[in-house]
Design a protein around this motif. Structure first.
Motif, PDB file in Angstrom:
ATOM      1  N   THR A  87      -9.811  -3.776   7.796  1.00 31.22           N
ATOM      2  CA  THR A  87      -8.457  -3.877   7.265  1.00 31.22           C
ATOM      3  C   THR A  87      -7.520  -4.351   8.373  1.00 31.22           C
ATOM      4  OG1 THR A  87      -8.887  -2.021   5.773  1.00 31.22           O
ATOM      5  CG2 THR A  87      -6.582  -2.597   6.162  1.00 31.22           C
ATOM      6  N   THR A  88      -6.753  -5.386   8.088  1.00 27.98           N
ATOM      7  CA  THR A  88      -5.761  -5.871   9.050  1.00 27.98           C
ATOM      8  C   THR A  88      -4.560  -4.930   9.030  1.00 27.98           C
ATOM      9  OG1 THR A  88      -6.455  -8.153   8.739  1.00 27.98           O
ATOM     10  CG2 THR A  88      -4.257  -7.815   9.655  1.00 27.98           C
ATOM     11  N   VAL A  89      -4.216  -4.388  10.190  1.00 32.18           N
ATOM     12  CA  VAL A  89      -3.060  -3.491  10.291  1.00 32.18           C
ATOM     13  C   VAL A  89      -1.863  -4.172  10.959  1.00 32.18           C
ATOM     14  CG1 VAL A  89      -4.397  -1.369  10.196  1.00 32.18           C
ATOM     15  CG2 VAL A  89      -3.946  -2.420  12.418  1.00 32.18           C
ATOM     16  N   TYR A  90      -2.109  -5.304  11.611  1.00 34.03           N
ATOM     17  CA  TYR A  90      -1.012  -6.091  12.173  1.00 34.03           C
ATOM     18  C   TYR A  90      -1.470  -7.535  12.308  1.00 34.03           C
ATOM     19  CZ  TYR A  90       2.701  -7.948  14.998  1.00 34.03           C
ATOM     20  OH  TYR A  90       3.740  -8.718  15.425  1.00 34.03           O
ATOM     21  N   ASN A  91      -0.624  -8.472  11.893  1.00 36.94           N
ATOM     22  CA  ASN A  91      -0.908  -9.895  12.041  1.00 36.94           C
ATOM     23  C   ASN A  91       0.424 -10.623  12.162  1.00 36.94           C
ATOM     24  OD1 ASN A  91      -2.031 -12.427  12.116  1.00 36.94           O
ATOM     25  ND2 ASN A  91      -2.578 -12.483   9.968  1.00 36.94           N
ATOM     26  N   GLY A  92       0.749 -11.076  13.333  1.00 37.39           N
ATOM     27  CA  GLY A  92       2.012 -11.778  13.509  1.00 37.39           C
ATOM     28  C   GLY A  92       2.368 -11.943  14.965  1.00 37.39           C
ATOM     29  N   LYS A  93       3.606 -12.328  15.183  1.00 39.46           N
ATOM     30  CA  LYS A  93       4.125 -12.470  16.543  1.00 39.46           C
ATOM     31  C   LYS A  93       5.490 -11.811  16.583  1.00 39.46           C
ATOM     32  CE  LYS A  93       5.723 -15.504  20.120  1.00 39.46           C
ATOM     33  NZ  LYS A  93       6.087 -16.816  20.558  1.00 39.46           N
ATOM     34  N   SER A  94       5.540 -10.687  17.221  1.00 44.65           N
ATOM     35  CA  SER A  94       6.838 -10.025  17.379  1.00 44.65           C
ATOM     36  C   SER A  94       7.101  -9.747  18.849  1.00 44.65           C
ATOM     37  CB  SER A  94       6.881  -8.723  16.574  1.00 44.65           C
ATOM     38  OG  SER A  94       5.963  -7.801  17.105  1.00 44.65           O
ATOM     39  N   ILE A  95       6.522 -10.585  19.694  1.00 42.87           N
ATOM     40  CA  ILE A  95       6.718 -10.405  21.124  1.00 42.87           C
ATOM     41  C   ILE A  95       7.880 -11.290  21.552  1.00 42.87           C
ATOM     42  CG2 ILE A  95       5.656 -10.570  23.395  1.00 42.87           C
ATOM     43  CD1 ILE A  95       2.958 -10.514  21.886  1.00 42.87           C
ATOM     44  N   SER A  96       8.942 -10.660  21.985  1.00 41.33           N
ATOM     45  CA  SER A  96      10.089 -11.432  22.445  1.00 41.33           C
ATOM     46  C   SER A  96      10.021 -11.560  23.959  1.00 41.33           C
ATOM     47  CB  SER A  96      11.385 -10.742  22.024  1.00 41.33           C
ATOM     48  OG  SER A  96      11.411  -9.434  22.534  1.00 41.33           O
ATOM     49  N   SER A 147       4.880 -16.405  34.539  1.00 41.11           N
ATOM     50  CA  SER A 147       3.801 -17.048  35.282  1.00 41.11           C
ATOM     51  C   SER A 147       3.863 -18.538  35.023  1.00 41.11           C
ATOM     52  CB  SER A 147       2.447 -16.481  34.839  1.00 41.11           C
ATOM     53  OG  SER A 147       1.416 -17.222  35.425  1.00 41.11           O
ATOM     54  N   GLY A 148       3.413 -19.318  35.977  1.00 43.34           N
ATOM     55  CA  GLY A 148       3.432 -20.767  35.815  1.00 43.34           C
ATOM     56  C   GLY A 148       2.400 -21.288  34.829  1.00 43.34           C
ATOM     57  N   ILE A 149       1.335 -20.521  34.574  1.00 44.65           N
ATOM     58  CA  ILE A 149       0.281 -21.027  33.688  1.00 44.65           C
ATOM     59  C   ILE A 149       0.039 -20.122  32.477  1.00 44.65           C
ATOM     60  CG2 ILE A 149      -0.943 -22.305  35.478  1.00 44.65           C
ATOM     61  CD1 ILE A 149      -2.880 -19.910  35.670  1.00 44.65           C
ATOM     62  N   ALA A 150       0.763 -19.028  32.372  1.00 43.20           N
ATOM     63  CA  ALA A 150       0.573 -18.102  31.258  1.00 43.20           C
ATOM     64  C   ALA A 150       1.791 -18.117  30.346  1.00 43.20           C
ATOM     65  CB  ALA A 150       0.343 -16.690  31.771  1.00 43.20           C
ATOM     66  N   ALA A 151       1.551 -17.815  29.090  1.00 43.61           N
ATOM     67  CA  ALA A 151       2.633 -17.726  28.112  1.00 43.61           C
ATOM     68  C   ALA A 151       2.367 -16.530  27.210  1.00 43.61           C
ATOM     69  CB  ALA A 151       2.705 -19.005  27.284  1.00 43.61           C
ATOM     70  N   LEU A 152       3.382 -16.124  26.488  1.00 45.76           N
ATOM     71  CA  LEU A 152       3.183 -15.064  25.512  1.00 45.76           C
ATOM     72  C   LEU A 152       2.319 -15.598  24.372  1.00 45.76           C
ATOM     73  CD1 LEU A 152       6.763 -13.551  25.461  1.00 45.76           C
ATOM     74  CD2 LEU A 152       4.694 -12.479  26.355  1.00 45.76           C
ATOM     75  N   PRO A 153       1.605 -14.730  23.678  1.00 48.03           N
ATOM     76  CA  PRO A 153       0.708 -15.193  22.610  1.00 48.03           C
ATOM     77  C   PRO A 153       1.433 -15.852  21.453  1.00 48.03           C
ATOM     78  CG  PRO A 153       0.418 -12.836  23.025  1.00 48.03           C
ATOM     79  CD  PRO A 153       1.534 -13.292  23.874  1.00 48.03           C
ATOM     80  N   LYS A 154       0.708 -16.745  20.783  1.00 50.95           N
ATOM     81  CA  LYS A 154       1.204 -17.367  19.563  1.00 50.95           C
ATOM     82  C   LYS A 154       1.047 -16.400  18.391  1.00 50.95           C
ATOM     83  CE  LYS A 154      -0.923 -20.834  17.013  1.00 50.95           C
ATOM     84  NZ  LYS A 154      -1.488 -22.172  16.893  1.00 50.95           N
ATOM     85  N   ASN A 155      -0.041 -15.623  18.412  1.00 52.16           N
ATOM     86  CA  ASN A 155      -0.318 -14.689  17.328  1.00 52.16           C
ATOM     87  C   ASN A 155      -1.163 -13.527  17.845  1.00 52.16           C
ATOM     88  OD1 ASN A 155      -0.149 -14.246  14.341  1.00 52.16           O
ATOM     89  ND2 ASN A 155      -2.354 -14.157  14.587  1.00 52.16           N
ATOM     90  N   VAL A 156      -0.888 -12.345  17.320  1.00 58.36           N
ATOM     91  CA  VAL A 156      -1.640 -11.140  17.669  1.00 58.36           C
ATOM     92  C   VAL A 156      -2.096 -10.503  16.360  1.00 58.36           C
ATOM     93  CG1 VAL A 156      -1.515  -8.868  18.760  1.00 58.36           C
ATOM     94  CG2 VAL A 156      -0.235 -10.775  19.732  1.00 58.36           C
ATOM     95  N   GLN A 157      -3.370 -10.105  16.325  1.00 57.99           N
ATOM     96  CA  GLN A 157      -3.908  -9.478  15.120  1.00 57.99           C
ATOM     97  C   GLN A 157      -4.769  -8.280  15.507  1.00 57.99           C
ATOM     98  OE1 GLN A 157      -6.363 -12.111  12.762  1.00 57.99           O
ATOM     99  NE2 GLN A 157      -6.156 -10.844  10.957  1.00 57.99           N
ATOM    100  N   PHE A 158      -4.573  -7.164  14.802  1.00 61.66           N
ATOM    101  CA  PHE A 158      -5.385  -5.978  14.982  1.00 61.66           C
ATOM    102  C   PHE A 158      -6.030  -5.650  13.642  1.00 61.66           C
ATOM    103  CE2 PHE A 158      -2.091  -5.553  18.232  1.00 61.66           C
ATOM    104  CZ  PHE A 158      -2.873  -5.393  19.352  1.00 61.66           C
ATOM    105  N   ILE A 159      -7.343  -5.482  13.664  1.00 60.13           N
ATOM    106  CA  ILE A 159      -8.115  -5.187  12.465  1.00 60.13           C
ATOM    107  C   ILE A 159      -8.898  -3.910  12.742  1.00 60.13           C
ATOM    108  CG2 ILE A 159      -9.830  -6.097  10.844  1.00 60.13           C
ATOM    109  CD1 ILE A 159      -9.174  -8.896  12.069  1.00 60.13           C
ATOM    110  N   VAL A 160      -8.877  -2.960  11.810  1.00 54.18           N
ATOM    111  CA  VAL A 160      -9.545  -1.677  12.028  1.00 54.18           C
ATOM    112  C   VAL A 160     -10.611  -1.429  10.965  1.00 54.18           C
ATOM    113  CG1 VAL A 160      -7.533  -0.664  13.158  1.00 54.18           C
ATOM    114  CG2 VAL A 160      -7.827  -0.364  10.697  1.00 54.18           C
TER     115      VAL A 160
END
Length: 93
Positions: free
Chosen positions: A33-42, A12-25
């Motif tokens: 509790t944080t179960v994921y914190n990082g960027k693994s989106i290629s 997209s011309g105005i969208a980008a992949l995230p800098k960081n994604v975090q899931f807390i449960v």
């Protein structure tokens, strides 16, 4: 919760992949509790990118999702400005 996935718009011309994604449960809404914190989106050639973030099951009643945007890249006409994030679905199984 055995799996958390999200589908991101990558082309997209105005969208980008995230800098960081975090899931807390949480099981009770008080202790988290944080179960994921990082960027693994290629990036990919696909228009949409379905990414799975959690493969190890955890007990949870509540899931908090924090997704942070990055800035538009140097090649973009709006370089340096915040990019939009387009997430069309978050799948919690």
């Amino acid at each position: 919760v055995s799996k958390i996935s999200a589908n991101f718009l990558t082309k997209s011309g105005i969208a980008a992949l995230p800098k960081n994604v975090q899931f807390i449960v949480s099981q009770d809404g008080e202790k988290w509790t944080t179960v994921y914190n990082g960027k693994s989106i290629s990036s990919s050639a696909e228009t949409y990118k379905l990414q799975t973030f959690l493969g190890t099951p955890v007990k949870a009643r509540y899931v908090e999702v924090i997704i942070k945007s990055d800035k538009l890249p140097a090649w973009h006409g709006g370089a340096g400005n915040p990019a939009y994030l387009f997430v069309d679905e978050i799948i919690i199984q």
